[in-house]
Design an enzyme around this catalytic site. Structure first.
Site, short mmCIF file in Angstrom:
data_model
loop_
_atom_site.label_atom_id
_atom_site.label_comp_id
_atom_site.label_asym_id
_atom_site.label_seq_id
_atom_site.Cartn_x
_atom_site.Cartn_y
_atom_site.Cartn_z
N TYR A 1 0.85 -1.21 0.00
CA TYR A 1 0.00 0.00 0.00
C TYR A 1 0.88 1.24 0.00
O TYR A 1 1.64 1.48 0.93
CB TYR A 1 -0.85 -0.06 1.27
N TYR B 1 -7.04 4.25 -6.14
CA TYR B 1 -6.93 4.26 -4.68
C TYR B 1 -8.27 3.88 -4.09
O TYR B 1 -9.10 4.73 -3.80
CB TYR B 1 -6.49 5.65 -4.23
#
Lengths: 388, 143
Positions: free
Chosen positions: A289, A340
């Site tokens: 991430y 995202y």
């Protein structure tokens, strides 16, 4: 290894620039879950668990009703933080099905930032006084995750002599891999090292391209037991280990000296490697991430992939780019260049790698790791093993 | 002194835990009277011994820049005319282990360095709810 829970379906909505979705957030969530159920070969009515994370606005009761679940046997969300819990969804799903609490559990994340405000925009912070928890930073204009992570990253780069090129390499790998992925919001928009350095500063040391995008979209995964998976048509991807948590006394804010600078991933790595019985060098493909590039290089070191002194070489020279990379990394383009969806799209990509279905498919994938957002606690990670 | 980010910028909302820090005109850090542990932000019990005999102590008002970052993107409309500005993490002399957040003022934004010695200065403001005078700690170069 564990392997008493398996992912049997993944699904997504289309991914949009922020504010670009014609659908509401709830519609996006339903689309991703429907697609995941179809991928698994399940009827919506068979689903009986719902897991999300962060400020989830899509009530499990509303979803279970709208999607026609016959019953809801498990609904949960991990406490605290945000995208740090993207992989903790698998931790909870594993517990739910391996403990026999539910049969087919959905983990999902949906966001429509045209309908709701952008994450980290400060839009909710316009009032004249800051509540106690925010009072230590807001009056000083310290008001976003980018700024918090910049303070951590600057000190870490200073202590270890790490240059801007290490951050650039992470961003460039995400962009390169997104050029293979038609789902990616930045597909067809390649990035050069010159473009990277020329892009505007957000907060030093982060240029625009060091930061995740803001997007609209939804992603979902369906988890069940290996026994139930035998009756389904597709490949089942085992959850071989998960980790979630934090070390001692990190502080209510993230800057107290004991852990500064730090990303709080040392213990997540240690728990994961212990539970899986493997080490970082055994990982075939990694999705990590990227809220920002700095936290990625810091967390790579904290989890044991490399030492700070070696990190520029570890991420440099294209060693993270493409399917034949030394360590195939963020193969869909990640938060920086695919979309995202607060990291859950990267958990989906980790499953695709095991199934052999990535647009940037690494070879001979047996161990596929997805790591949640660094810099915020509790951190989380999930390791998937060979498909059955 | 006037405020670094403008006199209309967001103020700390006062609570029992943060009132000493934002009103005393000195650096007030919470200590445990039982075990001597210093902690920040203040809380309802000691994180080292779980004791409840806590008090605020006056620190010398000097410190060291542990990290800093120049902010270029204004996240609040009031900051559009203020960027670039410097945010900093400062270790507080006299309070072992404690860092606080702030700005480094009275200097060029590009001159702030990790390891730099700083001393506290105070911005004046008034709490809009209670009328209490605020003295918000800031930091200026000391070397």
């Amino acid at each position: 290894m564990h392997g008493r829970a398996v992912v049997v379906g993944v699904g997504e909505s289309a991914y949009y620039k922020h504010g670009g979705s014609p659908d509401t957030e709830f519609q996006l969530a339903c689309t991703a879950i429907r697609n995941a159920a179809e991928d698994a070969g399940l009827e919506l009515r068979q689903l009986d668990g719902l897991i999300s994370y962060m400020d989830n606005r899509n009530s499990p009761l509303r979803l279970a009703d709208a999607l026609g679940f016959e019953e809801l046997r498990w609904s949960s969300t991990p406490w605290a933080g945000g995208g740090n819990n993207s992989s903790a969804t698998m931790h909870l799903a594993d517990a739910a099905v391996s403990g026999g609490h539910a049969n087919y559990v959905v983990a999902f994340r949906a966001l429509a930032q045209g309908q709701f405000q952008r994450l980290g925009s400060g839009a909710g912070l316009m009032a004249g006084t800051a509540p106690e928890g925010l009072s230590w930073g807001l009056p000083y204009g310290l008001m976003s995750p980018a700024q918090e992570c910049a303070l951590q990253t600057n000190r870490w780069m200073h202590d270890h002599g790490v240059s801007q090129e290490a951050l650039a390499s992470v961003s460039l790998a995400c962009y390169a891999n997104a050029q293979r992925n038609p789902r990616a919001v930045r597909y067809g928009r390649p990035l050069t090292r010159e473009d990277y350095h020329a892009s505007r500063w957000i907060v030093e040391p982060f240029h625009l391209f060091d930061c995740c995008m803001e997007n609209d979209g939804a992603a979902a995964l369906i988890i069940t037991t290996p026994e139930r998976a035998k009756d389904l048509p597709g490949k089942a991807v085992p959850i071989v280990a998960t980790a979630q948590g934090k070390g001692p006394e990190i502080g209510l804010t993230t800057f107290q000296q004991r852990w500064f600078p730090g990303m709080y991933y040392e213990n997540v790595g240690r728990i994961l490697w212990e539970r899986a019985g493997v080490k970082p060098a055994d990982i075939d493909v990694l999705q990590m991430y990227e809220n920002f590039t700095g936290p990625v290089v810091m967390a790579l070191c904290e989890m044991g992939f490399c030492e700070p002194a070696d990190v520029e070489a570890f991420v440099g020279d294209g060693r993270l780019e493409g399917p034949d990379a030394a360590l195939p990394f963020n193969t869909s383009g990640g938060n920086i260049a695919e979309a995202y969806i607060h990291g859950l799209e990267m958990v989906v990509e980790a499953v695709r790698q095991v199934r052999g279905e990535s647009t940037c498919q690494a070879k001979n994938v047996e161990l596929s790791l997805a790591v949640g957002g660094p810099g915020y606690a509790p951190g989380s990670a999930v390791l998937f093993g060979p498909a059955i | 002194m006037s405020r670094y980010l403008g006199d209309d910028f967001i103020l700390p909302g006062l609570t029992p835990n943060n009132t000493p820090f934002f009103t005393a005109g000195s650096i007030q850090i919470q200590f445990c009277d039982d075990c001597g542990h210093a902690q920040h932000p203040p809380d309802d019990l000691c994180y080292a011994c779980q004791g409840r005999n806590l008090s605020f102590r006056t620190c010398p008002g000097t410190g060291r820049v542990e990290s800093c970052a120049r902010v270029h993107h204004p996240l609040h409309p009031a900051l559009r005319e203020r960027v670039p500005y410097v945010i900093a993490i400062v270790s507080v002399d006299g309070a072992p282990g404690v860092n606080v957040q702030g700005n480094v003022v009275h200097c060029d934004t590009s001159s702030v360095r990790i390891g730099q010695k700083v001393r506290a200065v105070y911005e004046e403001a008034v709490d809009p709810h209670s009328g209490t005078k605020l003295l918000i700690p800031q930091w200026e170069p000391a070397d």
